[in-house]
Design a protein around this motif. Structure first.
Motif, PDB file in Angstrom:
ATOM      1  N   GLY A   7       0.873  -1.214   0.149  1.00 29.71           N
ATOM      2  CA  GLY A   7       0.035   0.007   0.043  1.00 29.71           C
ATOM      3  C   GLY A   7       0.832   1.232   0.090  1.00 29.71           C
ATOM      4  N   PHE A   8       2.194   1.120   0.343  1.00 29.27           N
ATOM      5  CA  PHE A   8       2.970   2.499   0.509  1.00 29.27           C
ATOM      6  C   PHE A   8       4.305   2.370  -0.373  1.00 29.27           C
ATOM      7  CE2 PHE A   8       0.185   2.272   4.137  1.00 29.27           C
ATOM      8  CZ  PHE A   8      -0.428   3.583   4.103  1.00 29.27           C
ATOM      9  N   GLU A   9       4.269   1.062  -1.266  1.00 28.26           N
ATOM     10  CA  GLU A   9       5.210   0.972  -2.172  1.00 28.26           C
ATOM     11  C   GLU A   9       4.926   2.037  -3.598  1.00 28.26           C
ATOM     12  OE1 GLU A   9       7.905  -1.742  -2.247  1.00 28.26           O
ATOM     13  OE2 GLU A   9       7.604  -0.820  -0.104  1.00 28.26           O
ATOM     14  N   PRO A  10       5.947   2.170  -4.417  1.00 30.27           N
ATOM     15  CA  PRO A  10       5.804   2.904  -5.431  1.00 30.27           C
ATOM     16  C   PRO A  10       4.742   2.523  -6.076  1.00 30.27           C
ATOM     17  CG  PRO A  10       7.985   2.316  -5.295  1.00 30.27           C
ATOM     18  CD  PRO A  10       7.438   1.488  -4.217  1.00 30.27           C
ATOM     19  N   VAL A  11       3.854   3.074  -6.957  1.00 34.40           N
ATOM     20  CA  VAL A  11       2.814   2.530  -7.702  1.00 34.40           C
ATOM     21  C   VAL A  11       2.669   1.596  -8.624  1.00 34.40           C
ATOM     22  CG1 VAL A  11       0.980   3.269  -9.573  1.00 34.40           C
ATOM     23  CG2 VAL A  11       1.611   4.870  -7.729  1.00 34.40           C
ATOM     24  N   VAL A  12       4.160   1.510  -9.325  1.00 31.69           N
ATOM     25  CA  VAL A  12       4.265   0.380 -10.108  1.00 31.69           C
ATOM     26  C   VAL A  12       4.617  -1.117  -9.303  1.00 31.69           C
ATOM     27  CG1 VAL A  12       6.992   0.713 -10.268  1.00 31.69           C
ATOM     28  CG2 VAL A  12       6.182  -0.386 -11.869  1.00 31.69           C
ATOM     29  N   GLY A  13       5.001  -0.625  -7.913  1.00 31.07           N
ATOM     30  CA  GLY A  13       5.218  -1.801  -7.287  1.00 31.07           C
ATOM     31  C   GLY A  13       3.742  -2.371  -6.773  1.00 31.07           C
ATOM     32  N   ARG A  14       2.804  -1.538  -6.780  1.00 26.20           N
ATOM     33  CA  ARG A  14       1.505  -2.038  -6.197  1.00 26.20           C
ATOM     34  C   ARG A  14       0.813  -2.584  -7.378  1.00 26.20           C
ATOM     35  NH1 ARG A  14      -0.490   3.513  -3.561  1.00 26.20           N
ATOM     36  NH2 ARG A  14       1.622   4.501  -4.155  1.00 26.20           N
ATOM     37  N   ARG A  15       1.179  -2.250  -8.722  1.00 26.39           N
ATOM     38  CA  ARG A  15       0.677  -2.944  -9.802  1.00 26.39           C
ATOM     39  C   ARG A  15       1.183  -4.186  -9.938  1.00 26.39           C
ATOM     40  NH1 ARG A  15       0.900   2.668 -13.388  1.00 26.39           N
ATOM     41  NH2 ARG A  15      -1.404   3.208 -12.855  1.00 26.39           N
TER      42      ARG A  15
ATOM     43  N   GLY B 285      -3.886 -10.854  11.355  1.00 31.15           N
ATOM     44  CA  GLY B 285      -4.179  -9.780  12.199  1.00 31.15           C
ATOM     45  C   GLY B 285      -4.351  -8.348  11.470  1.00 31.15           C
ATOM     46  N   SER B 286      -3.718  -8.146  10.056  1.00 31.06           N
ATOM     47  CA  SER B 286      -3.614  -6.831   9.595  1.00 31.06           C
ATOM     48  C   SER B 286      -5.059  -6.483   9.210  1.00 31.06           C
ATOM     49  CB  SER B 286      -2.782  -7.097   8.252  1.00 31.06           C
ATOM     50  OG  SER B 286      -1.435  -7.330   8.604  1.00 31.06           O
ATOM     51  N   LEU B 287      -6.005  -6.964   8.908  1.00 28.75           N
ATOM     52  CA  LEU B 287      -6.928  -6.916   8.393  1.00 28.75           C
ATOM     53  C   LEU B 287      -7.853  -6.272   9.536  1.00 28.75           C
ATOM     54  CD1 LEU B 287      -8.141  -9.775   6.160  1.00 28.75           C
ATOM     55  CD2 LEU B 287      -7.796  -7.722   5.514  1.00 28.75           C
ATOM     56  N   ASP B 288      -7.499  -6.459  10.711  1.00 26.69           N
ATOM     57  CA  ASP B 288      -8.139  -5.565  11.898  1.00 26.69           C
ATOM     58  C   ASP B 288      -7.637  -3.991  12.112  1.00 26.69           C
ATOM     59  OD1 ASP B 288      -9.547  -7.491  12.572  1.00 26.69           O
ATOM     60  OD2 ASP B 288      -8.213  -8.149  14.373  1.00 26.69           O
ATOM     61  N   ARG B 289      -6.586  -3.576  11.197  1.00 25.66           N
ATOM     62  CA  ARG B 289      -6.100  -2.476  11.440  1.00 25.66           C
ATOM     63  C   ARG B 289      -6.852  -1.590  10.424  1.00 25.66           C
ATOM     64  NH1 ARG B 289      -0.809  -4.739  10.547  1.00 25.66           N
ATOM     65  NH2 ARG B 289      -0.643  -3.854   8.646  1.00 25.66           N
ATOM     66  N   ARG B 290      -7.144  -0.182  10.761  1.00 24.76           N
ATOM     67  CA  ARG B 290      -8.025   0.814  10.109  1.00 24.76           C
ATOM     68  C   ARG B 290      -7.130   1.016   8.694  1.00 24.76           C
ATOM     69  NH1 ARG B 290     -10.762   5.593  12.731  1.00 24.76           N
ATOM     70  NH2 ARG B 290     -12.212   3.811  13.507  1.00 24.76           N
ATOM     71  N   PRO B 291      -7.528   0.814   7.464  1.00 32.63           N
ATOM     72  CA  PRO B 291      -6.843   1.202   6.225  1.00 32.63           C
ATOM     73  C   PRO B 291      -6.754   3.033   6.142  1.00 32.63           C
ATOM     74  CG  PRO B 291      -8.846   0.495   5.610  1.00 32.63           C
ATOM     75  CD  PRO B 291      -8.770  -0.056   7.392  1.00 32.63           C
ATOM     76  N   ALA B 292      -5.583   3.147   5.763  1.00 30.20           N
ATOM     77  CA  ALA B 292      -5.332   4.817   5.439  1.00 30.20           C
ATOM     78  C   ALA B 292      -6.349   5.033   4.152  1.00 30.20           C
ATOM     79  CB  ALA B 292      -3.958   5.213   4.996  1.00 30.20           C
ATOM     80  N   ALA B 293      -7.085   5.845   4.454  1.00 30.98           N
ATOM     81  CA  ALA B 293      -7.986   6.182   3.373  1.00 30.98           C
ATOM     82  C   ALA B 293      -7.610   6.415   1.993  1.00 30.98           C
ATOM     83  CB  ALA B 293      -9.072   7.338   3.841  1.00 30.98           C
ATOM     84  N   ALA B 294      -6.540   7.302   1.774  1.00 31.46           N
ATOM     85  CA  ALA B 294      -6.126   7.683   0.576  1.00 31.46           C
ATOM     86  C   ALA B 294      -5.199   6.387  -0.056  1.00 31.46           C
ATOM     87  CB  ALA B 294      -4.946   9.071   0.539  1.00 31.46           C
TER      88      ALA B 294
END
Length: 338
Positions: free
Chosen positions: A116-124, A164-173
């Protein structure tokens, strides 16, 4: 990311040798890929080698590291890239309705929690790995099946599904960006930088299986790999997409380390779950037949002595084989269900 390198689907592991054999036939008889190297036809993967790779990238072996931290970074940097035969993956074939909604949510989760906080190409690239797996016979044939493989077992494939990561509130952006990238990938956008990669790991770990695969790219903190030989080339990705029989809510575990995990509907910042669809009520002694009488019809089975019974009509026709179809009397067959 520690175990976020997604291994093979255990349900298919038990037939890995058969999968490999089928791939050998498919690859050796198929048309050469336009991006294939001249000698790619000889780079076949024997069934025994395929089984060894399966065993080395599943279960406890998945998290078996030679080193972590700075030592791992040095090991990873010393491993050469193998960019020869880096095929471009085929665009994903979308499906609509519930399948699309479930696939979109699962792929969004993978992109956000993995990169989620990697470069855009990394997310793709992470999205591309998931979709590449859907196409390869060694993995599940659904997006959610790939993402949530092993989530209810001791060693999950994408660790965010069971740690347990799914319990963390995701950053909206970042979540909105992950949704956008997932939508593009499902609609056919291909990330060429990782080709047909099916594995990746963080650069601060050095898994023992990494040298067995072909290292194709490093983006941000992630290093991407494909299967060796033609098993990792585009002609091997022949599996059809089977839709999404189960969504994220049905596949995620209920407990983590003895603690009940939050369900998506209980976390106000998490995306709303995609409904699993209505359940059809069954009798306790039902052995497989689904009889749904909620549609406005009832079952009508005439008694054997009924002169209009279908069996008697058929018997009359069979008793007169010398008659031509035109000479035979019309059979009166009662409607079985209406």
């Amino acid at each position: 990311m520690i175990r976020r390198l997604a291994s093979l689907r255990p349900a298919r592991v038990e037939v890995a040798a058969l999968c490999a054999a089928a791939l050998l036939i498919a690859i050796s008889t198929g048309q050469p890929d336009e991006a294939a190297a001249p000698n790619s036809a000889t780079a076949l993967l024997a069934p025994a080698e395929a089984q060894a790779l399966v065993s080395a990238t599943e279960g406890n072996a998945l998290a078996d590291y030679r080193a972590v931290g700075q030592s791992a970074e040095m090991i990873n940097a010393a491993m050469p890239f193998s960019r020869g035969g880096l095929d471009t993956a085929r665009p994903f074939a979308p499906r609509g309705g519930l399948d699309d909604a479930r696939a979109h949510l699962c792929l969004t989760q993978a992109i956000y929690y993995e990169a989620g906080f990697e470069p855009v190409v990394g997310r793709r690239a992470v999205a591309q790995v998931v979709l590449n797996r859907v196409r390869h016979p060694a993995f599940a044939a659904s997006v959610c099946g790939v993402v949530y493989e092993g989530a209810k077992k001791p060693v999950c494939q994408f660790s965010f599904t069971c740690d347990g990561s799914l319990d963390r509130r995701p950053a909206a952006a970042a979540w909105a960006e992950a949704r956008r990238i997932a939508r593009e990938a499902l609609d056919g956008r291909v990330e060429p930088s990782v080709g047909t990669a099916t594995h990746y790991h963080a650069d601060y770990v050095a898994p023992r299986w990494a040298p067995m695969l072909a290292k194709v790219e490093k983006i941000g903190t992630h290093i991407f790999y494909r299967w060796p030989g033609n098993w990792g080339r585009r002609p091997a990705f022949v599996q059809g997409y089977h839709g999404e029989p189960l969504g994220a809510d049905a596949l995620r575990p209920v407990h983590y380390l003895g603690k009940r995990m939050t369900r998506p509907e209980e976390n106000e910042a998490s995306p709303a779950p995609v409904p699993e669809g209505p359940r059809i009520a069954r009798a306790d002694n039902d052995v497989g037949g689904l009889l749904d009488t909620s549609k406005g019809w009832t079952l009508d089975i005439p008694a054997p002595e009924d002169s209009g019974h279908a069996a008697q009509a058929i018997a009359r026709l069979q008793a007169a084989p010398s008659q031509s179809p035109a000479d035979r009397p019309a059979a009166t067959i009662s409607q079985g269900a209406r």
